[in-house]
Design an enzyme around this catalytic site. Structure first.
Site, mmCIF file in Angstrom:
data_model
loop_
_atom_site.group_PDB
_atom_site.id
_atom_site.type_symbol
_atom_site.label_atom_id
_atom_site.label_comp_id
_atom_site.label_asym_id
_atom_site.label_seq_id
_atom_site.Cartn_x
_atom_site.Cartn_y
_atom_site.Cartn_z
ATOM 1 N N HIS A 421 -8.938 81.153 59.729
ATOM 2 C CA HIS A 421 -7.711 81.940 59.874
ATOM 3 C C HIS A 421 -6.509 81.073 60.232
ATOM 4 C CE1 HIS A 421 -5.618 85.647 59.929
ATOM 5 N NE2 HIS A 421 -6.633 86.408 60.314
ATOM 6 N N ARG A 422 -6.739 79.816 60.565
ATOM 7 C CA ARG A 422 -5.612 78.929 60.864
ATOM 8 C C ARG A 422 -4.883 78.481 59.614
ATOM 9 N NH1 ARG A 422 -8.749 74.385 64.177
ATOM 10 N NH2 ARG A 422 -10.063 74.682 62.327
#
Length: 450
Positions: A421-422
């Site tokens: 998700h980064r």
């Protein structure tokens, strides 16, 4: 200058990304042997592969640093070579290759330059010895050899074991190698054969704790498996992935009937170059990564930045006798679909045979995992650190599906995407997965996009 002063010490080279040690499997040479430049002198096993290590020096072997079964750290002495009597080297061979003069000298057999005159000793299977008694002292070696020479007519012929690692695994777990059926060439017993014996219900094996690895005492019927080699690397890497990567998994069911029909049409047109479903899925992934390059990336935590790779180095999860390996197809985006199919088949076969060099098992930027071969529908796979995403594919089975308002039986599979998700948010990840799903259901979209 004396001969001792002129000796060359070859240090164990870096055998691959993140590897700090290797276990000596078998020496190819002995003290006093004459070696040439690039001659393979030892076979070692790292956490990722079994490889031959060539020596960059020519001369006579003075010292072998370490015995079979011993673990040597990278950068520590491996073998010491002295010039031949009179200081002459074999004709046509320099003490160093140009690569060693310029770099670290860690070019391995199978890649890098070679010399036609280099020789390689034929590997000879060695007879296994009986398990070592727990209280063996200085006479332990004689005690081991005694059963083989006892002439007991009721005892089966001595088992063929090449690898000291296999003998040690059998000794640690109390496996009698004479009772193990070898599945290797000529009946050679492999690690997988010992592991199969460990899991056999009729075996009733009592494991022998190894104080060197800090094993706890085993209870009745317990089996202790040391966390070493490939298993240790898998554990470390997956633990690090879960520790560092905030991963999210999304999934979707898709109608793969059109993909199967497309594969059948391709193979009918090109019977000499068949294309697998995995190759078509790889082609679809490459198309998706072209549209959504955010997923072909890694997070550099030290520099606090996201690095998007220019090329797609596609990892393919492959189950082998040594554990789960992820061989890498570098710059896969440059391959045609037929080339992808051929490369995938060759790479997975080499991975299962244990013949891939360590360089082929590192550096991936995106992984494709076909866990459907295990007969399961879905999964939430762990990302192969330091990559940012992994596409999983479940089994393709007949299921009821609505087509043009009518219920029909179609070939359905589930696709799952696990992503970091980064590197992106749900919009990018969902867009990629939807593109992959659309291409699986309507392969014409893939053709239009390439």
């Amino acid at each position: 200058m004396t001969t001792v002063e002129r000796t060359q010490v070859f240090l164990l080279p870096d055998l691959g990304e993140g590897l700090s040690e290797a276990e000596i499997v078998e020496w190819r040479v002995a003290v006093g042997d004459v070696v040439t430049v690039d001659q393979s002198v030892v076979e070692v096993e790292t956490a990722k592969a079994v490889v031959d290590v060539p020596c960059p020096y020519a001369g006579r072997v003075v010292t072998l640093h370490g015995a079979a079964g011993e673990v040597r750290p990278v950068g520590q002495p491996l073998i010491t070579i002295a010039p031949l009597d009179g200081g002459d080297e074999p004709a046509g061979h320099a003490t160093y290759r140009e690569e060693e003069r310029a770099g670290s000298g860690n070019v391995l057999i199978g890649y890098g330059t070679g010399h036609g005159g280099a020789t390689r000793r034929r590997r000879r299977p060695r007879l296994a010895v009986a398990p070592e008694p727990a209280d063996a002292g200085p006479t332990g070696a004689a005690a081991e050899a005694a059963p083989a020479a006892s002439g007991d007519p009721t005892r089966s012929p001595a088992a063929l074991v090449i690898s000291p690692i296999v003998r040690r695994l059998a000794r640690e777990h109390g496996v009698d190698l004479d009772t193990v059926r070898g599945t290797g060439p000529g009946g050679v017993i492999r690690r997988a054969d010992v592991e199969a014996a460990l899991t056999a219900p009729a075996a009733r094996l009592a494991a022998v704790p190894d104080p060197q690895v800090g094993s706890a005492p085993a209870g009745d019927g317990d089996v202790i498996v040391p966390l070493t080699g490939v298993r240790k690397v898998i554990a470390d890497k997956l633990s690090r992935s879960r520790r560092e990567i905030p991963e999210v998994t999304i999934w979707v069911d898709v109608d793969a009937t059109g993909l199967l029909e497309t594969r059948a049409a391709i193979n009918a047109a090109t019977p000499d170059a068949p294309v697998s479903i995995l190759a078509l899925l790889a082609r679809i992934c490459l198309s998706g990564l072209r549209r959504f390059p955010q997923l072909n990336a890694r997070v550099d935590t030290e520099a606090q930045r996201i690095v998007q790779s220019a090329g797609v180095h596609l990892g393919i999860a492959a189950q082998t006798d040594r554990g789960l390996l992820v061989p890498v197809l570098r710059d896969a985006q440059r391959l045609t679909t037929a080339e992808l199919a051929a490369e995938l088949a060759a790479t997975t076969a080499a991975a299962r045979a244990g013949s891939l060099p360590p360089a082929r098992l590192t550096g991936g930027t995106f992984t494709l995992n076909n866990y459907g071969v295990f007969g399961v529908d879905g999964s939430t796979p762990i990302i192969n650190h330091p990559e940012a995403a992994l596409l999983g594919v479940g089994r393709i089975v007949d299921k009821p599906w609505v087509v043009d308002g009518q219920l029909a039986v179609r070939k359905v599979t589930q696709l799952s995407l696990t992503f970091d998700h980064r590197v992106c948010d749900g919009g990018v990840a969902g867009g990629f997965l939807r593109h992959v799903a659309d291409c699986v259901e309507r392969p014409a979209l893939l053709i239009a996009a390439v």
